[in-house]
Design a protein around this motif. Structure first.
Motif, short mmCIF file in Angstrom:
data_model
loop_
_atom_site.label_atom_id
_atom_site.label_comp_id
_atom_site.label_asym_id
_atom_site.label_seq_id
_atom_site.Cartn_x
_atom_site.Cartn_y
_atom_site.Cartn_z
N GLU A 1 -0.98 22.17 30.96
CA GLU A 1 -1.85 21.05 30.62
C GLU A 1 -3.18 21.61 30.14
N TYR A 2 -3.61 21.19 28.93
CA TYR A 2 -4.90 21.62 28.40
C TYR A 2 -5.84 20.43 28.39
N ASP A 3 -6.98 20.58 29.07
CA ASP A 3 -8.01 19.55 29.11
C ASP A 3 -9.11 19.95 28.13
N TYR B 1 -6.91 25.36 30.89
CA TYR B 1 -5.48 25.16 31.06
C TYR B 1 -5.13 25.12 32.54
N ASP C 1 -5.37 11.97 26.66
CA ASP C 1 -6.39 12.89 26.15
C ASP C 1 -6.19 14.33 26.59
N LYS C 2 -5.02 14.68 27.08
CA LYS C 2 -4.72 16.07 27.45
C LYS C 2 -3.47 16.52 26.73
#
Length: 723
Positions: free
Chosen positions: A232-234, A240, A212-213
């Motif tokens: 990494e984008y949550d 980020y 999910d990231k």
């Protein structure tokens, strides 16, 4: 272009929408959590890793920049630019990996290169966003929608702006980082830029969604610099986080990429904008391949520095690792994954567009023990400024010592030509040496250049005997990579023999030069002392012996045991309760035994500790071994085994003759071990028939120091150079 299919977890989409990241208004990144929901049986290998890339059925047309996605059964690829036709294409094709065949489907509504393809399970449709016309450099904001069931195309709401590139795009008119969300149900776009602008605007990324990231790696920024950032984008936190940099030894712009085994796999790449040592012109920075640039490349095929190397990023350890190289050099390939199968379609190979397609099964390679140079190869980096003791035996043209391309130090060796008149014949050199006993590896670096094809020119590397008879062809190629590539050769089969390593370039005198630089030629062995030899467990009859590399082969027993094979040692560790994995890993002096059997193989304590310190990296065998070792130590220490005996026996049966990394290279898919692993973990945590020692108030083992309370692991902060 680069979309991944994950084999498990329910189909869903965050806020029932796609997230697109438009970075610097030059990048578009698809974020399709729906693709997690495709159920596809794992094809991960049960043995040696990494496997080699395999050529599969080629496409009907040579092209680069096609946008690919998969529904878990087929691969769908649309668009691209073909050098043979000189046109931007609207073609749309389906690849069947089982039948190994391509099927043409109706053309897209708008031709394009470097569009972004996403499969959305709830609608069973493929969405292809944006793209560019390679001939006139026009960018698009179109949303193309392909209905798989109906075999028809339609269009949805236009994107808020025009964008191209599969993992990014270039639009010179705007310059703000964007985050967009597309809802395929309502066919609407939402701009999320204000809360989460991309930290380093760039384009040409590798990317994929893992747990999910969204992860992006590499690319090219607004200053036309190739970057190595990993982000990494949550989407839940809408934030980020910078991760470990992608190694700069790869071509980290416009590669192929896909997700498998909860890791991001990246392959190929290149820099289409500058020749080695050349500057960037304004015209060359305004599109993926602007029309003048495409025309120039037909006459100057050496412009891109194109690569075939593969690598992977593991978010669980925040580390990068190397993987097997593709057979062909590719930048701008189409790419996707089905389960653990990675697929690369077409691309630019340094000379033109190709129609070929390659596939490989992802797996995490067993780390190679640190290697040390034996010094047997002399003048290995040509740092004397001359060849001896290397022998020149092909003189058309004679090889020369070079300084314009070096892997390390000041000098390298060049066979063939990179400029000037092309001769007819071979340019070659070799060195003779004796291979030591045991395991050894020949390692060298080469930098390849050509403007010809393998029909007429080639670059070769051989192992020969002392009379020049070829024992092994390391490679026979005609490549224009324009980058340093490391090649390793297992020399163990030649132990005790005197052989030659020979490098050769052949040219045909037609004016299309071919050359190869060579540097840092070494014969290496594992550093330090060999790993301990596994101790044999007495058996009533002989059984096949599993092969272990690089350590000596463990002996095998035919019947898995539900109890450890133990040698008692004095211990003050309390019995009757269970300790967790972390305790036994960090307190070897408290172990009640000095060897254990896993499957049919017996391991010494040192080997077991090596296994316990081995990262899982998606290998279910390692994960299972961690909990099985812990359970067997608890049983040997006096914990009640009544509820876990059958699970231990089942785990041993499943492992069988596989040898656990890093002692061997065995592999099991995570899904095949999860049930056993979870039961063993529950037992080791005190949730079954034996209580946890943490709750017993037992005295602390002596002489080990008091145990610290368990805490979540803290990853060290990655150190990055200041910007």
């Amino acid at each position: 272009m680069k979309k991944q299919i994950k084999p498990t977890i329910k189909a869903h989409i965050l806020r029932r929408a796609f997230l697109l990241l438009a970075l610097l208004a030059i990048c578009v990144i698809p974020f399709a959590l729906a693709q997690r929901g495709i159920g596809k049986r794992s094809t991960a290998p049960q043995g040696t890793c990494p496997p080699t890339w395999q050529e599969v059925a080629a496409m009907a047309t040579d092209l680069y920049g096609d946008a690919c996605a998969s529904d878990g059964t087929f691969v769908y690829c649309g668009g691209g630019y073909s050098f043979s036709s000189g046109n931007t294409l609207a073609v749309f094709n389906r690849y069947d990996p089982v039948g190994d065949a391509w099927t043409p489907l109706p053309d897209m509504p708008q031709s394009a290169i470097m569009a972004t393809a996403v499969y959305y399970p709830p609608t069973n449709k493929i969405y292809i966003f944006g793209g560019e016309d390679a001939v006139n450099a026009t960018n698009y904001n179109i949303t193309r929608i392909y209905d798989i069931a109906g075999d028809t195309w339609s269009t949805g709401a236009n994107m808020p702006d025009v964008h191209s590139f599969a993992a990014g795009g270039y639009v010179s008119a705007t310059g703000k980082p964007n985050t967009w969300e597309y809802d395929p149900v309502t066919d609407t776009w939402t701009d999320l830029t204000g809360a989460a602008p991309f930290p380093h605007p760039a384009g040409g990324f590798a990317f994929g969604v893992i747990n999910d990231k969204l992860y992006t790696a590499g690319g090219r920024d607004a200053a036309n610099l190739i970057i190595n950032d990993t982000w990494e984008y949550d989407p839940v936190a809408n934030a980020y986080t910078q991760k470990a940099d992608e190694p700069g030894s790869y071509q980290n712009n416009v590669p192929g990429s896909g997700v498998a085994l909860n890791a991001l796999w990246v392959f190929g790449g290149g820099n289409p904008f500058v020749a080695p040592g050349a500057g960037v012109t304004g015209g060359a920075a305004k599109a993926a391949f602007p029309a003048p640039f495409i025309k120039a490349m037909r006459n100057r095929p050496s412009i891109p520095a194109t690569d075939n190397q593969s690598r992977f990023y593991d978010p669980s350890t925040d580390t990068w690792g190397s993987f097997s190289s593709m057979n062909e050099f590719r930048s701008f390939p189409g790419s996707t994954s089905i389960g653990e199968t990675l697929i690369a379609t077409g691309g630019y190979n340094g000379s033109g567009t190709v129609a070929s397609v390659e596939a490989v099964t992802a797996c995490f390679p067993t780390p190679t023990p640190p290697q040390c140079d034996t010094g047997i190869i002399q003048n290995e980096g040509f740092e004397t400024g001359d060849f001896p003791p290397w022998v020149i035996d092909g003189t058309s043209n004679p090889p020369v010592i070079a300084t314009d391309q070096v892997h390390s130090g000041t000098f390298s060796a060049l066979a063939g030509n990179v400029t000037g008149p092309e001769p007819l014949g071979d340019s070659s050199f070799y060195q003779e040496f004796t291979v030591p006993a045991g395991t050894s590896t020949l390692s060298f670096w080469h930098w390849d250049y050509t403007t010809d094809s393998i029909t007429f020119d080639w670059q070769d590397a051989y192992i020969t005997d002392t009379s020049g008879t070829i024992l092994l062809t390391i490679f026979h190629q005609c490549l224009n990579g324009n980058t340093w590539i490391n090649t390793n050769v297992d020399m163990t089969p030649y132990a005790g023999q005197t052989v030659r390593i020979k490098f050769l370039v052949h040219q045909d005198a037609f004016g299309d030069d071919t050359g190869m630089y060579v540097d840092d030629v070494q014969l290496t062995v594992a550093c330090g002392t060999p790993s301990p030899t596994p101790t044999a467990t007495p058996t009533p009859s002989a059984t096949p012996t599993p092969t272990v590399t690089p350590t000596p082969t463990p002996s095998a027993t035919p019947t898995p045991s539900a109890t450890p094979s133990a040698t008692p040692t004095p211990s003050a560790t309390p019995g009757g309760c269970v300790f967790g994995f972390g305790y036994w890993k960090n307190h070897p002096q408290a172990w009640p035994v000095t060897e254990l059997q896993l499957g049919n193989v017996t391991y010494t304590q040192d080997q077991l500790l090596s296994i316990m310190h081995e990262p899982v990296r998606g290998n279910g065998l390692v994960s299972l071994a961690h909990h099985l070792i812990t359970a067997k130590l608890n049983v040997a220490n006096g914990a009640d085994p009544s509820c876990i005996q059958q699970t231990i026996a089942d785990a041993d049966t499943l492992i069988g003759d596989l040898v656990v990394p890093p002692i061997g290279d065995g592999y099991l898919a995570p899904r095949d071990v999860n049930a056993l692993k979870d039961t063993l973990e529950d037992y080791n945590e005190g949730h079954l028939c034996a209580p946890s020692c943490d709750n017993e108030g037992s005295p602390t083992p002596s002489p080990s120091p008091p145990r610290e309370p368990r805490r979540p692991p803290v990853m060290p902060q990655h150190q990055r150079p200041p910007r």
